[in-house]
Design an enzyme around this catalytic site. Sequence first.
Site, PDB file in Angstrom:
ATOM      1  N   SER A  22       7.676  14.216  14.117  1.00  8.90           N
ATOM      2  CA  SER A  22       7.683  14.944  15.385  1.00  8.90           C
ATOM      3  C   SER A  22       7.526  16.448  15.156  1.00  8.90           C
ATOM      4  CB  SER A  22       9.014  14.688  16.111  1.00  8.90           C
ATOM      5  OG  SER A  22       9.173  15.550  17.223  1.00  8.90           O
ATOM      6  N   TYR A  71       2.954  18.331  20.319  1.00  7.37           N
ATOM      7  CA  TYR A  71       3.090  18.470  21.767  1.00  7.37           C
ATOM      8  C   TYR A  71       1.982  19.364  22.297  1.00  7.37           C
ATOM      9  CZ  TYR A  71       7.678  16.267  21.575  1.00  7.37           C
ATOM     10  OH  TYR A  71       8.693  15.377  21.398  1.00  7.37           O
ATOM     11  N   THR A 117       1.061  14.011  22.014  1.00  7.79           N
ATOM     12  CA  THR A 117       1.903  13.477  23.085  1.00  7.79           C
ATOM     13  C   THR A 117       1.570  14.207  24.380  1.00  7.79           C
ATOM     14  OG1 THR A 117       3.701  12.862  21.589  1.00  7.79           O
ATOM     15  CG2 THR A 117       4.277  13.212  23.896  1.00  7.79           C
ATOM     16  N   LYS A 138      -0.801   9.757  22.786  1.00 10.56           N
ATOM     17  CA  LYS A 138       0.421   9.017  23.125  1.00 10.56           C
ATOM     18  C   LYS A 138       0.928   9.409  24.512  1.00 10.56           C
ATOM     19  CE  LYS A 138       5.178   8.304  21.409  1.00 10.56           C
ATOM     20  NZ  LYS A 138       5.974   8.984  22.448  1.00 10.56           N
ATOM     21  N   HIS A 177       7.404   7.167  26.950  1.00  9.83           N
ATOM     22  CA  HIS A 177       8.339   8.030  26.211  1.00  9.83           C
ATOM     23  C   HIS A 177       9.724   7.388  26.114  1.00  9.83           C
ATOM     24  CE1 HIS A 177       7.952  12.230  24.649  1.00  9.83           C
ATOM     25  NE2 HIS A 177       9.243  12.071  24.459  1.00  9.83           N
TER      26      HIS A 177
END
Length: 387
Positions: free
Chosen positions: A107, A130, A156, A252, A276
Amino acid sequence: MPVITCIEDLKRLHKRRTPKMFYDYAESGSWTERTFRENTSDFDRIYLRQRVAKDMTGRSTASRMIGQDVSMPVALAPVGLAGMQSADGEIKAARAAEEFGVPFTLSTLSICSIEDVAENTEKPFWMQVYTLKDDDFMQRLFDRAKAAKCSAAVITVDLQLLGQRHKDLKNGLSAPPKLTAKSVADMMTKLRWGLGMLGTKRRFFGNVVGHAKGVTDGSSLATWTAEAFDQALDWDRIRQFRKMWDGPLIIKGIMDPRDALEALNVGADAIIVSNHGGRQLDGALSSIRALPAILDAVGDRIEVHLDSGIRSGQDVLKALAMGAKGTYIGRAYTYGLGAMGETGVTKALEVLHKELDISMGLCGRREVTTLDRDILMVPHDFQGNWQ
C-alpha cells in the site's frame, strides 16, 4: 503454536494479541457496515456441486495473474498500516507471499517503504498507488516502484472521499494515530506487540514521510493526508497516471460495468472488482454479486479479479468458478499477521490453499484453471432484479 484450522482461528488470535485500535481498523466497514457484512455473507448464498467417481489425483492450483505464475490465484491485497498490526508487517507479509508463490501488493500508506520491502525480499512485488493531486509525488512514487523492480502497479480509484468508519473515529485512528490514555493502556497489555514495535524504527508512513513535499514528521503527515486525495479524479487523470507507469497496470475499485469499460479504454491490464472491503460506500453490492455483470460487459478483453469478502478457500473457488481470474485477500492475511507475524500470514495462505485444493477435488476438478459455473449452484436472483 495453537492449532489453526481456519481463518476464523487467526482472527480470534489477532483480536487477543493486537491493540484494539488496529484490530478495529482491520475489522470495520463504513457507516452501518452492511456492505462489509454482505461481502462475506453473499458467498454463503452460492452452493457447490459435489461430483463423485472423478479422478482427483494430480490436482494443481497453479495459475497466472497478469502473466505472472502463481501457486494459486490469490494475491495479498494492499493494506494500509499493516506495519502497525505487527512490527515491520509489510516486510513479513511480503516474505510470506514470496515463499508461498503468490503476489504481495504494498500500500502507498504502508509503514514500511517500497525500499524497505525491496531490500528484504528477492522477488518483485506489486505497488498500489492512490489517486493523489501532487503530480511530482505521484511520478516519483511510480519511479521508486520501478527502481524497486515492482512488477505491477495497482491504482486504487475508489478513495476520492474517505468513507466514515465509526470505530476508527471512536478509537482515534487517523494518520498518524491519535494516542489517548485509553488506547495507550490497551497497548500496554499487548506485550508481544509492544516489544516488536519497540524493536523497529519503522513507525510512520514510509512511502510518504520524507518523500512528499513538506512531510517530515507525524504532524505534517496529518495535514498532507487531509489534503492529498483528488476529489476531481476522472478518467483523463487516470490516463495521465498510465503514462507515468509503463508496466503492467491493474485498476482496483471497479463495481459498475460502465467503469469496467472505462478501465479497459485507458489501457489497464486487469481490473479488480472491489468495494474496498465495505470501507467506502456502505449500501453498495457485495463484490461477488457485482462480478457477473462486469464479466458480461468486458468479456475476455481484460483480466478480471475479485477483492472483498474472501475468508476461505471455498470463497476463492466460488469467485474463480464465477469467472474471476484472480482473487485478493486483505483481512484474511491481516488476521494472520496480527496473530503471529510472518508465520501467521503463511498459515493463512496454507489454510486457504488446503480449502481450495480439497474443495476443488470434491467438485470433480483437478486444475484450478478449468473451474467454471458448472460446479456452482447460484440463486436465480443473485444478481438482483433492480428497477
